[in-house]
Design a protein around this motif. Structure first.
Motif, PDB file in Angstrom:
ATOM      1  N   ARG A 254      42.810  20.138  39.587  1.00  0.00           N
ATOM      2  CA  ARG A 254      42.220  20.791  38.483  1.00  0.00           C
ATOM      3  C   ARG A 254      43.222  21.728  37.708  1.00  0.00           C
ATOM      4  N   ALA A 255      44.323  22.364  38.579  1.00  0.00           N
ATOM      5  CA  ALA A 255      45.130  23.125  37.799  1.00  0.00           C
ATOM      6  C   ALA A 255      46.195  22.485  37.070  1.00  0.00           C
TER       7      ALA A 255
ATOM      8  N   GLY B 200      53.988  37.745  32.659  1.00  0.00           N
ATOM      9  CA  GLY B 200      53.219  38.392  33.746  1.00  0.00           C
ATOM     10  C   GLY B 200      52.400  37.586  34.325  1.00  0.00           C
ATOM     11  N   LEU B 201      52.391  36.193  34.470  1.00  0.00           N
ATOM     12  CA  LEU B 201      51.717  35.299  35.340  1.00  0.00           C
ATOM     13  C   LEU B 201      52.737  34.651  36.131  1.00  0.00           C
TER      14      LEU B 201
ATOM     15  N   GLY C 108      47.384  30.601  32.412  1.00  0.00           N
ATOM     16  CA  GLY C 108      46.336  31.429  32.640  1.00  0.00           C
ATOM     17  C   GLY C 108      45.210  30.636  33.438  1.00  0.00           C
ATOM     18  N   ASN C 109      44.211  31.370  34.042  1.00  0.00           N
ATOM     19  CA  ASN C 109      42.900  30.974  34.601  1.00  0.00           C
ATOM     20  C   ASN C 109      43.307  29.687  35.278  1.00  0.00           C
ATOM     21  N   ASN C 110      44.438  29.801  36.211  1.00  0.00           N
ATOM     22  CA  ASN C 110      44.604  28.726  37.084  1.00  0.00           C
ATOM     23  C   ASN C 110      45.095  27.338  36.508  1.00  0.00           C
TER      24      ASN C 110
ATOM     25  N   ASP D 182      46.161  34.091  39.482  1.00  0.00           N
ATOM     26  CA  ASP D 182      45.263  34.500  38.386  1.00  0.00           C
ATOM     27  C   ASP D 182      44.977  35.898  38.077  1.00  0.00           C
ATOM     28  N   ASN D 183      45.953  36.719  38.834  1.00  0.00           N
ATOM     29  CA  ASN D 183      45.864  38.117  38.629  1.00  0.00           C
ATOM     30  C   ASN D 183      44.480  38.773  38.816  1.00  0.00           C
TER      31      ASN D 183
END
Length: 574
Positions: free
Chosen positions: A48-49, A83-84, A110-112, A454-455
């Motif tokens: 999915r990632a 930052g990711l 972002g969001n995996n 995903d922080n």
């Protein structure tokens, strides 16, 4: 960002129907059921990632040479400083392939969700890739990547524009003879503000003369099954320490630094950490079928191997073990870093408690109840996966002989992972069977690395698998407890802050950790440092001991945040 949920009733129903599977691996036997407060589910979201590229690792049904068995590691880095954390996966190859597979860099969107940017980044190199480590070796503010190989190791210098340039030869990191690099770590061993590099080497393997499977009863058979030969019977290699000259180049100082005094060992996993709290990084090396090595930093540019006298060279009954990966963490919260080493099947991992006097005690039988000796461990990490303030243990497992699946033996080539929860009393509970489908997924796993992808405040797990896509085990539920993540930037110290010691105090209880490069098996954790805080609503004190010798203190820090800390004073790196 998405806050993870608890899991589904359907999943637990499937677990209840898998009694035979659980019995094979011993999962659930002696394990502890998670409470609602501590329950965390790991789900493999690699597909999915967008992590779809297969890691090639020699033959799938059989392996002719030991070279086909060890790769590969993987790592996290924020290569574009957004930052990711992004993902770097080391790839291997196969003797009969026409199209060579490459390493892969995945940019975190972002969001995996990750996007393969390998070719854009200039990282599409092929070969028998082994391990990786990350650090800003030229102090320009951009994280660089080192990759070990059977053959020439590679140094990818980050240009800061989304691309890398391969600079190993220019930097003086190419050996004159063929070597088999394994684990690696950047460290500032002399604390001059520039990252040096330690590279472990495994076997001096010559494929033109290497013996064939089954040709020796002692080193080419396992439980009577003909398998590839080694490492015993093959020539061991030597480890190398490179000093960073500060001008973008390195010098091999292995001899003068005392590294070469330890010879004849089959070195694999590497961890650089300050094990005696003197502010200088030491080096631990897990060795296969040989004593492991502990290089104590003498603080004068030299190291001494004290593996034997420290109790870290052999098992508690005096045996050589087949060490693979190394984990470092203060599991008992006494302010000193402990060690975890993964080993071959028919053995257990080794948990070594730091006695605070340059000796370690093997406490495996006390702290890891019911370990299944059919598992063969590779990647390992002390991680606080449930943010309760205690370091837990994760193990990536997988056998090396595909041939065993057609034989009558008590183990399998593909194996599940293992997760042990720290009970806060000096021992761990096996929670593998309750920790989700990602943990129980059977693979022949190798390197593992840890980061909050995903922080959202809890640690996720990346596992590189032999002849399969990687696993991205996303943590669902760990952020029910509070947390903090710290990103350090050195000024007088190296820009990555590698070697900096962080001590935090919450509700009267202290925790420590360090910024580290390398570790596990050939893998790289996020250089940001994560602490679980339990139910604490503020951090009373943070103390950072920088490699330069300066001490930085903060008080009354808010929780549930990513905190950037820059070393004060001194002239900044250019």
């Amino acid at each position: 960002m998405r806050l993870p949920g608890f899991g589904s009733i359907g999943f637990f129903s499937r677990v209840a129907g898998c009694a035979a599977w659980l019995a094979l691996w011993g999962l659930g036997a002696g394990s502890t059921l998670l409470t609602k407060e501590s329950a965390v589910i790991f789900e493999d979201m690699a597909h999915r990632a967008g992590l779809d590229a297969v890691t090639v690792a020699g033959g799938e049904k059989s392996k002719k040479y030991i070279l086909e068995s060890t790769g590969s590691g993987a790592g996290f880095l924020d290569y574009d400083n957004d930052g990711l954390v992004d993902i770097f996966v080391v790839n291997g190859t196969r003797f009969d392939l026409n199209d060579s597979p490459t390493n892969h860099l995945y940019r975190n969107e972002g969001n995996n969700r990750f996007r393969d940017v390998t070719q854009r980044a200039g990282l599409g190199f092929s070969g028998w890739g082994q391990g990786t480590c990350v650090g800003d070796f030229n102090n320009d503010g951009w994280e660089d990547i080192f990759v070990t190989y059977y053959g020439d190791n590679l140094l990818f210098k980050n240009n800061g524009d989304g691309a890398f340039i391969e600079a190993a030869r220019q930097a003086g990191l190419r050996a004159s003879e063929r070597r088999w690099g394994s684990g690696c770590a950047f460290l500032d061993y002399n604390r001059d503000g520039h990252l040096d590099l330690f590279v472990a080497n495994y076997v001096d393997l010559d494929l033109t003369t290497a013996p064939l499977p089954g040709s020796s009863l002692s080193s080419c058979r396992w439980k009577g099954i003909p398998v590839f030969c080694g490492p015993r019977g093959l020539k061991a290699s030597r480890n190398i320490l490179y000093r960073n000259r500060g001008d973008g180049t390195f010098a091999d100082i292995s001899k003068e630094a005392g590294i070469e005094k330890t010879r004849g060992y089959y070195a694999l996993g590497v961890a650089a950490a300050d094990l005696d709290n003197d502010g200088w990084p030491d080096i631990y090396v897990a060795c296969d079928s040989a004593p492991s090595i502990l290089y104590r930093n003498n603080r004068n540019g030299t190291f001494t191997d004290i593996g034997l006298e420290s109790g870290t060279a052999y098992s508690q009954d005096g045996r050589e073990q087949a060490g693979m990966g190394v984990g470092v963490g203060d599991y008992d919260a006494d302010g000193f870093l402990d060690l975890a080493v993964t080993n071959f099947s028919d053995d257990t991992p080794t948990i070594r408690r730091n006695n605070r006097d340059w000796t370690f005690t093997d406490v495996t039988s006390r702290v890891l109840p019911g370990w299944n000796s059919r598992l063969l461990g590779w990647g390992v990490g002390f991680i606080d996966y449930d943010n309760d303030g205690w370091r837990d243990l994760f193990f990536a497992n997988g056998h090396i002989y595909p041939e065993i699946d057609s034989q009558q033996v008590t183990t399998r080539y593909l194996q599940p992972k293992s997760l042990y929860r720290n009970l806060g009393n000096g021992s761990f509970a096996d929670v593998s069977a309750q920790a989700g489908p990602g943990i129980m997924l059977e693979r022949s796993a190798r390197g593992s690395a840890f980061a909050d992808t995903d922080n959202d405040g809890d640690l996720d797990i990346l596992v590189n698998n032999a002849n399969a896509r990687p696993s991205l085990l996303v943590n669902q539920g760990g952020n029910r407890n509070n947390w903090i993540i710290m990103k350090l930037a050195g000024t007088r110290s190296n820009r990555s802050g590698i070697g900096a010691r962080i001590r935090i105090v919450c509700d009267g209880r202290a925790q420590i950790d360090e910024v580290r490069s390398g570790g596990s098996w050939g893998s790289q954790d996020d250089l940001r440092v994560h602490f679980g805080l339990g139910q604490a609503t503020k951090i009373d004190a943070i103390e950072v001991a920088w490699p330069s010798g300066s001490i930085q203190k903060l008080a009354n820090v808010e929780v549930n945040r990513i905190l950037r800390i820059q070393e004060p004073d001194g002239s900044k790196h250019r």
